[in-house]
Design a protein around this motif. Structure first.
Motif, PDB file in Angstrom:
ATOM      1  N   ASP A 110       0.845  -1.191   0.000  1.00  0.00           N
ATOM      2  CA  ASP A 110       0.000   0.000   0.000  1.00  0.00           C
ATOM      3  C   ASP A 110       0.884   1.245   0.000  1.00  0.00           C
ATOM      4  OD1 ASP A 110       0.862   0.492   2.661  1.00  0.00           O
ATOM      5  OD2 ASP A 110      -0.823  -0.625   3.486  1.00  0.00           O
ATOM      6  N   SER A 111       0.270   2.416  -0.093  1.00  0.00           N
ATOM      7  CA  SER A 111       1.022   3.655  -0.252  1.00  0.00           C
ATOM      8  C   SER A 111       1.878   3.980   0.967  1.00  0.00           C
ATOM      9  CB  SER A 111       0.070   4.814  -0.548  1.00  0.00           C
ATOM     10  OG  SER A 111      -0.880   4.955   0.494  1.00  0.00           O
ATOM     11  N   ILE A 112       1.383   3.659   2.167  1.00  0.00           N
ATOM     12  CA  ILE A 112       2.142   3.965   3.389  1.00  0.00           C
ATOM     13  C   ILE A 112       3.412   3.124   3.463  1.00  0.00           C
ATOM     14  CG2 ILE A 112       2.100   3.890   5.914  1.00  0.00           C
ATOM     15  CD1 ILE A 112      -0.878   4.481   5.791  1.00  0.00           C
ATOM     16  N   ASP A 113       3.271   1.825   3.252  1.00  0.00           N
ATOM     17  CA  ASP A 113       4.444   0.955   3.281  1.00  0.00           C
ATOM     18  C   ASP A 113       5.384   1.254   2.115  1.00  0.00           C
ATOM     19  OD1 ASP A 113       3.560  -0.334   5.565  1.00  0.00           O
ATOM     20  OD2 ASP A 113       2.511  -1.905   4.459  1.00  0.00           O
ATOM     21  N   SER A 114       4.825   1.631   0.968  1.00  0.00           N
ATOM     22  CA  SER A 114       5.656   1.977  -0.188  1.00  0.00           C
ATOM     23  C   SER A 114       6.565   3.153   0.136  1.00  0.00           C
ATOM     24  CB  SER A 114       4.771   2.318  -1.383  1.00  0.00           C
ATOM     25  OG  SER A 114       4.016   1.211  -1.800  1.00  0.00           O
ATOM     26  N   THR A 115       6.024   4.146   0.811  1.00  0.00           N
ATOM     27  CA  THR A 115       6.812   5.316   1.182  1.00  0.00           C
ATOM     28  C   THR A 115       7.950   4.922   2.121  1.00  0.00           C
ATOM     29  OG1 THR A 115       4.882   6.754   0.949  1.00  0.00           O
ATOM     30  CG2 THR A 115       6.717   7.589   2.257  1.00  0.00           C
ATOM     31  N   LYS A 116       7.676   4.022   3.050  1.00  0.00           N
ATOM     32  CA  LYS A 116       8.716   3.548   3.966  1.00  0.00           C
ATOM     33  C   LYS A 116       9.802   2.800   3.208  1.00  0.00           C
ATOM     34  CE  LYS A 116       5.587   2.999   7.946  1.00  0.00           C
ATOM     35  NZ  LYS A 116       4.990   2.012   8.881  1.00  0.00           N
ATOM     36  N   ILE A 117       9.376   1.950   2.269  1.00  0.00           N
ATOM     37  CA  ILE A 117      10.338   1.164   1.501  1.00  0.00           C
ATOM     38  C   ILE A 117      11.239   2.066   0.667  1.00  0.00           C
ATOM     39  CG2 ILE A 117      10.549  -0.494  -0.402  1.00  0.00           C
ATOM     40  CD1 ILE A 117       7.960  -1.804   0.729  1.00  0.00           C
ATOM     41  N   ILE A 118      10.648   3.052   0.020  1.00  0.00           N
ATOM     42  CA  ILE A 118      11.423   3.975  -0.809  1.00  0.00           C
ATOM     43  C   ILE A 118      12.476   4.701   0.024  1.00  0.00           C
ATOM     44  CG2 ILE A 118      11.276   6.157  -2.094  1.00  0.00           C
ATOM     45  CD1 ILE A 118       8.678   5.120  -3.291  1.00  0.00           C
ATOM     46  N   SER A 119      12.114   5.075   1.236  1.00  0.00           N
ATOM     47  CA  SER A 119      13.050   5.807   2.100  1.00  0.00           C
ATOM     48  C   SER A 119      14.256   4.958   2.502  1.00  0.00           C
ATOM     49  CB  SER A 119      12.331   6.314   3.354  1.00  0.00           C
ATOM     50  OG  SER A 119      11.962   5.236   4.203  1.00  0.00           O
ATOM     51  N   MET A 120      14.124   3.628   2.402  1.00  0.00           N
ATOM     52  CA  MET A 120      15.206   2.731   2.812  1.00  0.00           C
ATOM     53  C   MET A 120      16.065   2.255   1.642  1.00  0.00           C
ATOM     54  SD  MET A 120      13.071   0.242   5.403  1.00  0.00           S
ATOM     55  CE  MET A 120      11.879   0.882   6.569  1.00  0.00           C
ATOM     56  N   LEU A 121      15.576   2.355   0.423  1.00  0.00           N
ATOM     57  CA  LEU A 121      16.250   1.727  -0.713  1.00  0.00           C
ATOM     58  C   LEU A 121      17.691   2.194  -0.886  1.00  0.00           C
ATOM     59  CD1 LEU A 121      13.459   1.633  -3.456  1.00  0.00           C
ATOM     60  CD2 LEU A 121      14.374  -0.280  -2.126  1.00  0.00           C
ATOM     61  N   SER A 122      17.916   3.487  -0.758  1.00  0.00           N
ATOM     62  CA  SER A 122      19.258   4.017  -1.010  1.00  0.00           C
ATOM     63  C   SER A 122      20.271   3.574   0.039  1.00  0.00           C
ATOM     64  CB  SER A 122      19.217   5.548  -1.071  1.00  0.00           C
ATOM     65  OG  SER A 122      18.787   6.079   0.168  1.00  0.00           O
ATOM     66  N   SER A 123      19.804   3.099   1.191  1.00  0.00           N
ATOM     67  CA  SER A 123      20.710   2.667   2.257  1.00  0.00           C
ATOM     68  C   SER A 123      21.015   1.173   2.195  1.00  0.00           C
ATOM     69  CB  SER A 123      20.127   3.025   3.629  1.00  0.00           C
ATOM     70  OG  SER A 123      18.890   2.379   3.840  1.00  0.00           O
ATOM     71  N   ILE A 124      20.429   0.469   1.226  1.00  0.00           N
ATOM     72  CA  ILE A 124      20.748  -0.958   1.030  1.00  0.00           C
ATOM     73  C   ILE A 124      21.867  -1.005   0.003  1.00  0.00           C
ATOM     74  CG2 ILE A 124      19.816  -3.248   0.578  1.00  0.00           C
ATOM     75  CD1 ILE A 124      17.024  -2.108   0.958  1.00  0.00           C
ATOM     76  N   SER A 125      23.086  -0.961   0.462  1.00  0.00           N
ATOM     77  CA  SER A 125      24.229  -0.675  -0.401  1.00  0.00           C
ATOM     78  C   SER A 125      24.496  -1.733  -1.466  1.00  0.00           C
ATOM     79  CB  SER A 125      25.490  -0.479   0.452  1.00  0.00           C
ATOM     80  OG  SER A 125      25.764  -1.656   1.205  1.00  0.00           O
ATOM     81  N   ASP A 136       0.051   0.183  -6.701  1.00  0.00           N
ATOM     82  CA  ASP A 136      -0.008   1.351  -5.829  1.00  0.00           C
ATOM     83  C   ASP A 136       1.376   1.644  -5.259  1.00  0.00           C
ATOM     84  OD1 ASP A 136      -0.994   3.455  -4.369  1.00  0.00           O
ATOM     85  OD2 ASP A 136      -1.787   2.228  -2.734  1.00  0.00           O
ATOM     86  N   PHE A 137       2.318   1.943  -6.164  1.00  0.00           N
ATOM     87  CA  PHE A 137       3.684   2.239  -5.733  1.00  0.00           C
ATOM     88  C   PHE A 137       4.108   3.575  -6.326  1.00  0.00           C
ATOM     89  CE2 PHE A 137       8.232   1.908  -5.213  1.00  0.00           C
ATOM     90  CZ  PHE A 137       8.372   1.207  -4.030  1.00  0.00           C
ATOM     91  N   PRO A 138       4.467   4.546  -5.484  1.00  0.00           N
ATOM     92  CA  PRO A 138       4.756   5.915  -5.960  1.00  0.00           C
ATOM     93  C   PRO A 138       6.180   6.072  -6.504  1.00  0.00           C
ATOM     94  CG  PRO A 138       4.909   5.824  -3.570  1.00  0.00           C
ATOM     95  CD  PRO A 138       4.499   4.440  -4.014  1.00  0.00           C
ATOM     96  N   PHE A 139       6.410   5.578  -7.709  1.00  0.00           N
ATOM     97  CA  PHE A 139       7.747   5.674  -8.289  1.00  0.00           C
ATOM     98  C   PHE A 139       8.209   7.124  -8.437  1.00  0.00           C
ATOM     99  CE2 PHE A 139       6.221   1.546  -9.940  1.00  0.00           C
ATOM    100  CZ  PHE A 139       7.246   0.747  -9.477  1.00  0.00           C
TER     101      PHE A 139
END
Length: 294
Positions: A110-125, A136-139
């Motif tokens: 859902d949109s709430i979890d998608s926002t959380k996931i996006i915020s973490m992506l750049s830190s998964i080196s 429902d993913f806010p690319f």
């Protein structure tokens, strides 16, 4: 020969086929040797269709065990046929706690979890492969550079795709189940003259819902493409063999394979096929084609 008598190399190869959840449920705690082996093995963890109690227990175990988290190289989270699995997972753990994670798959978020996931992506080196199967993913909210090399997404608008490519400069493989231009006419003057996806080698579009002109503008961003796979239905704008030949010759000079599945009404089939075959012979490409009749 008994199972316990097998050499470690064979057991490790055997365990490598297991989902981590099933592996630990079946073999953890049986004896010292097996406990050691399953704790040195790179693990792929797929929570799709996972039993709720097993899911919760394994998440709690991972939250307390850094070594176990470090074993996981592939993770699949899914809300499909589950009760808010992704939300529950993120309440236990953060994705950036998996320092060796190279592949992440997300299904029906859902949109709430998608926002959380996006915020973490750049830190998964070490993340190189990302699959987002969710409508429902806010690319368009991705605004940091990601070193993703393989991307699979369910649905995307063309303007979102331009933005994605800007933030994924190392992308080599892109699979889009549905690409839509939203009826918008794109102006080349508004786009960068420098291609943003120069490393992209393979593009798959399961359902192309764009005008030919918009697609022509888009492919200027992927000049080194080698494999192109497209399917489209009842889109007569795509049935001009000469336009395709010109597009490939000018904008996709490195293309080797063009695999397309175009659905059209019966009376346009012959001209399309003959025109495309002419283009295939002329360019000496490996082409496959399929036409569905309506």
């Amino acid at each position: 020969m008994k199972f316990e008598s097998l050499p470690n190399e064979i057991l490790l190869d055997y365990f490598g086929y297991f989902n981590a959840l099933d592996l630990f449920y079946a073999y953890d705690g049986l004896n010292y040797r097996l406990n050691k082996l399953i704790r040195i093995l790179p693990l792929h963890l797929n929570f799709q269709y996972a039993n709720k109690s097993k899911f919760g227990e394994f998440c709690r175990t991972m939250s307390l065990n850094e070594e176990l988290r470090n074993q996981i190289y592939a993770l699949h989270l899914s809300n499909q046929e589950t009760d808010f699995q992704i939300e529950a997972f993120l309440s236990f753990l953060s994705l950036n706690q998996f320092i060796n994670l190279r592949s992440l798959s997300i299904t029906e978020t859902d949109s709430i979890d998608s926002t959380k996931i996006i915020s973490m992506l750049s830190s998964i080196s070490k993340l190189q492969t990302l699959s987002i199967i969710s409508s429902d993913f806010p690319f368009n909210t991705i605004n940091e550079t990601l070193f993703i090399k393989n991307l699979t997404i369910f649905y995307c608008f063309l303007n979102e795709l331009y933005q994605l490519l800007q933030h994924m400069p190392l992308l080599k493989y892109l699979n889009i189940q549905c690409l839509n231009d939203d009826g918008y006419s794109y102006d080349t003057n508004r786009l960068s003259n420098t291609p943003c996806a120069i490393h992209l080698k393979e593009l798959i579009i399961g359902d192309l819902q764009c005008t030919f002109m918009n697609f022509k503008i888009f492919v200027k961003q992927i000049p080194n493409l080698q494999i192109l796979t497209i399917s489209t239905r009842k889109n007569r704008d795509m049935f001009e063999a000469n336009l395709w030949e010109h597009l490939i010759r000018i904008s996709l000079p490195h293309l080797i394979t063009f695999d397309f599945n175009f659905g059209c009404i019966y009376d346009c089939i012959d001209d399309c096929i003959y025109g495309c075959i002419y283009g295939c012979i002329y360019k000496r490409y490996l082409y496959k084609y399929m036409f569905d009749e309506f």
